[in-house]
Design a protein around this motif. Structure first.
Motif, PDB file in Angstrom:
ATOM      1  N   VAL A  18      30.108  49.909  33.334  1.00 50.36           N
ATOM      2  CA  VAL A  18      30.557  48.599  33.818  1.00 50.36           C
ATOM      3  C   VAL A  18      29.389  47.612  33.811  1.00 50.36           C
ATOM      4  CG1 VAL A  18      31.468  47.354  35.821  1.00 50.36           C
ATOM      5  CG2 VAL A  18      32.440  49.547  35.189  1.00 50.36           C
ATOM      6  N   ASP A  19      28.215  48.091  34.196  1.00 46.03           N
ATOM      7  CA  ASP A  19      27.017  47.244  34.187  1.00 46.03           C
ATOM      8  C   ASP A  19      26.714  46.731  32.778  1.00 46.03           C
ATOM      9  OD1 ASP A  19      24.563  46.046  34.985  1.00 46.03           O
ATOM     10  OD2 ASP A  19      23.478  47.883  34.519  1.00 46.03           O
ATOM     11  N   LEU A  20      26.936  47.562  31.777  1.00 47.03           N
ATOM     12  CA  LEU A  20      26.675  47.157  30.394  1.00 47.03           C
ATOM     13  C   LEU A  20      27.723  46.178  29.856  1.00 47.03           C
ATOM     14  CD1 LEU A  20      25.700  50.593  28.822  1.00 47.03           C
ATOM     15  CD2 LEU A  20      24.179  48.679  29.313  1.00 47.03           C
ATOM     16  N   ILE A  21      28.965  46.330  30.286  1.00 48.90           N
ATOM     17  CA  ILE A  21      30.063  45.565  29.689  1.00 48.90           C
ATOM     18  C   ILE A  21      30.349  44.258  30.418  1.00 48.90           C
ATOM     19  CG2 ILE A  21      32.551  45.615  29.217  1.00 48.90           C
ATOM     20  CD1 ILE A  21      32.262  48.593  28.646  1.00 48.90           C
ATOM     21  N   ILE A  22      30.354  44.275  31.730  1.00 45.86           N
ATOM     22  CA  ILE A  22      30.801  43.126  32.522  1.00 45.86           C
ATOM     23  C   ILE A  22      29.605  42.313  33.009  1.00 45.86           C
ATOM     24  CG2 ILE A  22      32.118  42.393  34.549  1.00 45.86           C
ATOM     25  CD1 ILE A  22      33.842  43.705  32.455  1.00 45.86           C
ATOM     26  N   PRO A  23      29.524  41.050  32.620  1.00 48.60           N
ATOM     27  CA  PRO A  23      28.466  40.199  33.187  1.00 48.60           C
ATOM     28  C   PRO A  23      28.778  39.909  34.656  1.00 48.60           C
ATOM     29  CG  PRO A  23      29.884  38.943  31.705  1.00 48.60           C
ATOM     30  CD  PRO A  23      30.343  40.351  31.647  1.00 48.60           C
ATOM     31  N   GLY A  24      27.775  39.980  35.472  1.00 49.06           N
ATOM     32  CA  GLY A  24      27.962  39.756  36.902  1.00 49.06           C
ATOM     33  C   GLY A  24      27.899  41.035  37.711  1.00 49.06           C
ATOM     34  N   ILE A  68      45.286  43.894  42.024  1.00 47.62           N
ATOM     35  CA  ILE A  68      44.025  43.718  41.284  1.00 47.62           C
ATOM     36  C   ILE A  68      43.002  43.015  42.166  1.00 47.62           C
ATOM     37  CG2 ILE A  68      42.965  42.569  39.293  1.00 47.62           C
ATOM     38  CD1 ILE A  68      45.614  43.028  37.817  1.00 47.62           C
ATOM     39  N   VAL A  69      43.462  42.055  42.951  1.00 52.19           N
ATOM     40  CA  VAL A  69      42.567  41.348  43.876  1.00 52.19           C
ATOM     41  C   VAL A  69      42.080  42.304  44.966  1.00 52.19           C
ATOM     42  CG1 VAL A  69      42.422  39.461  45.538  1.00 52.19           C
ATOM     43  CG2 VAL A  69      43.652  39.132  43.385  1.00 52.19           C
ATOM     44  N   VAL A  70      42.959  43.161  45.465  1.00 52.54           N
ATOM     45  CA  VAL A  70      42.568  44.139  46.482  1.00 52.54           C
ATOM     46  C   VAL A  70      41.519  45.091  45.909  1.00 52.54           C
ATOM     47  CG1 VAL A  70      43.368  46.053  47.932  1.00 52.54           C
ATOM     48  CG2 VAL A  70      44.736  43.970  47.756  1.00 52.54           C
ATOM     49  N   ASN A  71      41.713  45.554  44.671  1.00 53.70           N
ATOM     50  CA  ASN A  71      40.717  46.421  44.029  1.00 53.70           C
ATOM     51  C   ASN A  71      39.381  45.706  43.872  1.00 53.70           C
ATOM     52  OD1 ASN A  71      42.430  48.585  43.767  1.00 53.70           O
ATOM     53  ND2 ASN A  71      43.039  48.068  41.687  1.00 53.70           N
ATOM     54  N   GLY A  72      39.430  44.445  43.452  1.00 56.87           N
ATOM     55  CA  GLY A  72      38.204  43.664  43.313  1.00 56.87           C
ATOM     56  C   GLY A  72      37.492  43.469  44.633  1.00 56.87           C
ATOM     57  N   LEU A  73      38.271  43.242  45.677  1.00 57.61           N
ATOM     58  CA  LEU A  73      37.687  43.063  47.009  1.00 57.61           C
ATOM     59  C   LEU A  73      36.990  44.337  47.469  1.00 57.61           C
ATOM     60  CD1 LEU A  73      37.395  41.074  49.356  1.00 57.61           C
ATOM     61  CD2 LEU A  73      39.526  41.987  50.272  1.00 57.61           C
ATOM     62  N   CYS A  74      37.602  45.483  47.233  1.00 61.11           N
ATOM     63  CA  CYS A  74      36.976  46.756  47.600  1.00 61.11           C
ATOM     64  C   CYS A  74      35.713  47.008  46.783  1.00 61.11           C
ATOM     65  CB  CYS A  74      37.968  47.898  47.424  1.00 61.11           C
ATOM     66  SG  CYS A  74      39.330  47.860  48.591  1.00 61.11           S
ATOM     67  N   PHE A  75      35.752  46.674  45.500  1.00 61.60           N
ATOM     68  CA  PHE A  75      34.592  46.816  44.619  1.00 61.60           C
ATOM     69  C   PHE A  75      33.436  45.954  45.122  1.00 61.60           C
ATOM     70  CE2 PHE A  75      32.552  45.873  40.401  1.00 61.60           C
ATOM     71  CZ  PHE A  75      32.217  47.167  40.068  1.00 61.60           C
ATOM     72  N   TRP A  76      33.744  44.703  45.447  1.00 63.67           N
ATOM     73  CA  TRP A  76      32.735  43.780  45.957  1.00 63.67           C
ATOM     74  C   TRP A  76      32.219  44.232  47.323  1.00 63.67           C
ATOM     75  CZ3 TRP A  76      33.438  40.549  50.291  1.00 63.67           C
ATOM     76  CH2 TRP A  76      32.374  39.677  50.528  1.00 63.67           C
ATOM     77  N   LEU A  77      33.127  44.701  48.178  1.00 59.97           N
ATOM     78  CA  LEU A  77      32.746  45.149  49.516  1.00 59.97           C
ATOM     79  C   LEU A  77      31.769  46.321  49.447  1.00 59.97           C
ATOM     80  CD1 LEU A  77      33.423  44.357  52.416  1.00 59.97           C
ATOM     81  CD2 LEU A  77      35.228  46.062  52.374  1.00 59.97           C
ATOM     82  N   ALA A  78      32.002  47.228  48.522  1.00 58.69           N
ATOM     83  CA  ALA A  78      31.081  48.363  48.353  1.00 58.69           C
ATOM     84  C   ALA A  78      29.701  47.877  47.921  1.00 58.69           C
ATOM     85  CB  ALA A  78      31.645  49.345  47.334  1.00 58.69           C
ATOM     86  N   SER A  79      29.665  46.805  47.131  1.00 54.81           N
ATOM     87  CA  SER A  79      28.367  46.294  46.676  1.00 54.81           C
ATOM     88  C   SER A  79      27.551  45.694  47.816  1.00 54.81           C
ATOM     89  CB  SER A  79      28.560  45.261  45.569  1.00 54.81           C
ATOM     90  OG  SER A  79      29.041  44.041  46.077  1.00 54.81           O
ATOM     91  N   LEU A  80      28.207  45.294  48.893  1.00 51.42           N
ATOM     92  CA  LEU A  80      27.483  44.742  50.036  1.00 51.42           C
ATOM     93  C   LEU A  80      26.657  45.795  50.770  1.00 51.42           C
ATOM     94  CD1 LEU A  80      30.158  42.375  51.630  1.00 51.42           C
ATOM     95  CD2 LEU A  80      28.266  41.774  50.114  1.00 51.42           C
ATOM     96  N   PHE A  81      27.073  47.055  50.665  1.00 46.33           N
ATOM     97  CA  PHE A  81      26.413  48.127  51.405  1.00 46.33           C
ATOM     98  C   PHE A  81      25.320  48.827  50.615  1.00 46.33           C
ATOM     99  CE2 PHE A  81      30.772  48.058  53.236  1.00 46.33           C
ATOM    100  CZ  PHE A  81      30.407  47.661  54.514  1.00 46.33           C
ATOM    101  N   VAL A  82      25.227  48.554  49.314  1.00 45.59           N
ATOM    102  CA  VAL A  82      24.299  49.302  48.463  1.00 45.59           C
ATOM    103  C   VAL A  82      23.251  48.369  47.878  1.00 45.59           C
ATOM    104  CG1 VAL A  82      24.111  50.790  46.444  1.00 45.59           C
ATOM    105  CG2 VAL A  82      26.150  50.911  47.868  1.00 45.59           C
ATOM    106  N   PRO A  83      21.985  48.565  48.241  1.00 48.55           N
ATOM    107  CA  PRO A  83      20.933  47.790  47.585  1.00 48.55           C
ATOM    108  C   PRO A  83      20.788  48.252  46.139  1.00 48.55           C
ATOM    109  CG  PRO A  83      20.002  49.316  49.192  1.00 48.55           C
ATOM    110  CD  PRO A  83      21.479  49.449  49.266  1.00 48.55           C
ATOM    111  N   GLY A  84      20.639  47.301  45.237  1.00 47.75           N
ATOM    112  CA  GLY A  84      20.539  47.632  43.828  1.00 47.75           C
ATOM    113  C   GLY A  84      21.867  47.589  43.098  1.00 47.75           C
ATOM    114  N   PHE A  85      22.931  47.227  43.802  1.00 47.81           N
ATOM    115  CA  PHE A  85      24.258  47.089  43.203  1.00 47.81           C
ATOM    116  C   PHE A  85      24.830  45.764  43.663  1.00 47.81           C
ATOM    117  CE2 PHE A  85      28.942  48.332  43.847  1.00 47.81           C
ATOM    118  CZ  PHE A  85      29.304  47.950  42.570  1.00 47.81           C
ATOM    119  N   SER A  86      25.117  44.883  42.710  1.00 52.54           N
ATOM    120  CA  SER A  86      25.665  43.583  43.095  1.00 52.54           C
ATOM    121  C   SER A  86      26.814  43.198  42.173  1.00 52.54           C
ATOM    122  CB  SER A  86      24.579  42.499  43.052  1.00 52.54           C
ATOM    123  OG  SER A  86      24.153  42.290  41.730  1.00 52.54           O
ATOM    124  N   VAL A  87      27.758  42.482  42.757  1.00 55.54           N
ATOM    125  CA  VAL A  87      28.919  41.967  42.034  1.00 55.54           C
ATOM    126  C   VAL A  87      28.951  40.478  42.308  1.00 55.54           C
ATOM    127  CG1 VAL A  87      31.422  42.026  41.819  1.00 55.54           C
ATOM    128  CG2 VAL A  87      30.171  44.135  42.303  1.00 55.54           C
TER     129      VAL A  87
END
Length: 130
Positions: A18-24, A68-87
């Motif tokens: 995902v890091d390679l394919i999706i910008p952001g 899809i929005v709920v999945n995106g929200l969960c994906f983004w929420l997980a990024s808040l807890f992990v340093p080195g992972f951002s969305v």
């Protein structure tokens, strides 16, 4: 236990895709990807069911597209807890979980075909009726 570890490894590898394919979507290291995989699992296990119930009317009105929005929200929420992972950005928010799902499915099927015992897909002689 081994199955959970392998699932986390597959998700971590999928996150790197995902890091390679999706910008952001940015993942700094493999360790960050592994921690992010665990965080996504925890968020999907604990928070996502609550969000799905709360957003059920919107999901029904949009014929399921709001999930899809709920999945995106969960994906983004997980990024808040992990340093080195951002969305960051709407493209990463919406497409990141979709690409993650496709990559995880592909890797799970690939590993399941190559190493049947590795992914818990082994069959016993009793199950085959022999």
């Amino acid at each position: 236990m081994l199955g959970s570890f392998i699932a986390a490894l597959v998700t971590a590898l999928s996150l790197l895709v995902v890091d390679l394919i999706i910008p952001g979507v940015r993942i700094d290291t493999f360790v960050a990807a592994l921690i992010a995989a665990v965080a996504i699992g925890v968020v999907n296990g604990l928070i996502r069911p609550v969000l799905q119930i709360l957003s059920l009317p919107l999901t029904l009105i949009t014929f399921g597209l709001f999930s899809i929005v709920v999945n995106g929200l969960c994906f983004w929420l997980a990024s808040l807890f992990v340093p080195g992972f951002s969305v960051s950005g709407p493209l990463a928010f919406l497409l990141g979980p979709i690409v993650l799902s496709f990559a995880s499915t592909f890797l799970n099927r690939y590993l399941g075909e190559r190493r049947p015992g590795l992914m818990g897909t082994e069959t016993s002689e009793l199950q085959d009726g022999v």
